[in-house]
Design an enzyme around this catalytic site. Sequence first.
Site, PDB file in Angstrom:
ATOM      1  N   GLU A  82       0.853  -1.326   0.143  1.00  0.00           N
ATOM      2  CA  GLU A  82      -0.095   0.064  -0.020  1.00  0.00           C
ATOM      3  C   GLU A  82       0.707   1.239  -0.054  1.00  0.00           C
ATOM      4  OE1 GLU A  82      -3.020   0.074   2.974  1.00  0.00           O
ATOM      5  OE2 GLU A  82      -3.786   1.683   1.990  1.00  0.00           O
ATOM      6  N   ASP A  83       1.832   1.298   0.821  1.00  0.00           N
ATOM      7  CA  ASP A  83       2.543   2.465   0.896  1.00  0.00           C
ATOM      8  C   ASP A  83       4.042   2.651   0.142  1.00  0.00           C
ATOM      9  OD1 ASP A  83       0.517   3.253   2.588  1.00  0.00           O
ATOM     10  OD2 ASP A  83       1.377   2.631   4.548  1.00  0.00           O
TER      11      ASP A  83
END
Length: 494
Positions: A82-83
């Site tokens: 996600e990051d």
Amino acid sequence: MSPNTFSDTNPERIFALLPKLTQKNKDLITHACEFAKMAHEGQLRNSGEPYYNHVFATGVNLAILKMDTDTIAAGIMHDVLEDTKVTEEEMTKEFGEHITKLVQGVTKLGKLRYSGMERHVESLRKFFIAMADDIRVVIIKLCDRLHNIQTLQYVKPEKQKRIALETIELHARLADRLGMGRLKAELEDAAFPFVYPEEYKKTVELFNSLNPISEESTEIVVKKLEDELNIFDVHIERIDSRIKHLYSLWQKLKRYKMDSTKIYDVVALRIIVPQIADCYQALGVIHGLYRPVPGRFKDYIAVPKPNGYQSLHTTIFSGDGDTLEIQIRTKEMHQEAEYGIASHLGYKEVGKNVSEQELKKKISWTKDLLEWQKDVEHHKDFLSNLKTDFFQNRVFVFTPKGDVVDLPEGSSAIDFAYSIHSKIGDHISGAKINGKLVPLETTLKNRDVIEIEVKESASPKRKWIDMARTTIAKRKIRQYIKENGGLIDKFLTR
Ligand code: MN
């Protein structure tokens, strides 16, 4: 479960929690640590710490639950997709499909495009889907949330309350439903001051003024118990004491209209024994030694709590007007009470592993939930149904054969019949509770034995909808009426 700061991010910390790891397991965890550290390089948490500290803490939380190494590795990398710039392909190449799938599962749970009530409902939905898919994803998410809530002071104040409320309403309840008592308690206590600051202050004050039995007198009781159990040759593993956690103390105080004299279990002793028979023997010895407080004995071994919790509870007069709650359980029951579903998923050497089938049975309610949530069109309905069916207090009743059926409080024989099978529900002609014929709308109580009489010619009546409590029964009744000439029925019952 874990302290707030994780300045020590050496994988050895995880290894220390799992003494039976193989070298291969250790290599996998070390690899995941290095991979995540590199991927999050340069990113910081609100606290100013390296972002990696957060994902490592998630891994530690999973290790405390004794999860398997794939899950721990996925936990350490849970924010990577996600990051960071790392792609699914890259992760699959390094760690294989299983771990990558777990991380993808967590990532999906994390992305929420909603706000307020809608957000809440949508995140519940996602949790259930994930749960039915792979429960490990949910456990990673709960461990991730635990670290986030324990470092909530660094988040902007306007966001704190929402995150904390969601933690109590959603994550802690899920942990509870999965039988993970320890995780639930830690989530609630960390969130409590942010959601209900006034009540939190009051509870702390009350807690301090409650003046529970002193440490000295507790120790005297422990010593006396040990000696007496020894004399009677009752085997014990150990005796611990536990202090009630603040949030559950507040819940209890609310139930008793803040009357703290009604609270008996601020401090409780826990006697851990090898076998079930030892539980009852120990109880006999204790009641012989100290007078029990009337009405305080509970046998959750014979009749477990809805989430599977098992233990004997009794409260004794320990002398000088003090009372003390004593909980007696086996090692397995203790493991189950603290770690719940996680104790069945953990790495092979620890605890007992249940078969895939047993596990499926344990979480089958998530499937039921998914099943009917598909029918529910409106978010609001979904949430209110969920609140009544899923999180309500439950009653335990029995079939004539002794099988346990758990239903929400306020359920009737109609709910019971439909929870067994819709064919039984659709043909109820009468109901017996504990051998006595009763009206169908009679509210069921714990331990009732229910016998449903069926007749081929019998069929659901419209008024049953109001006599039923569960969504599933109401829905089946409506469905039957709709499919079998509801119009006629409407005329007849007018
Ligand atoms: Mn995270």
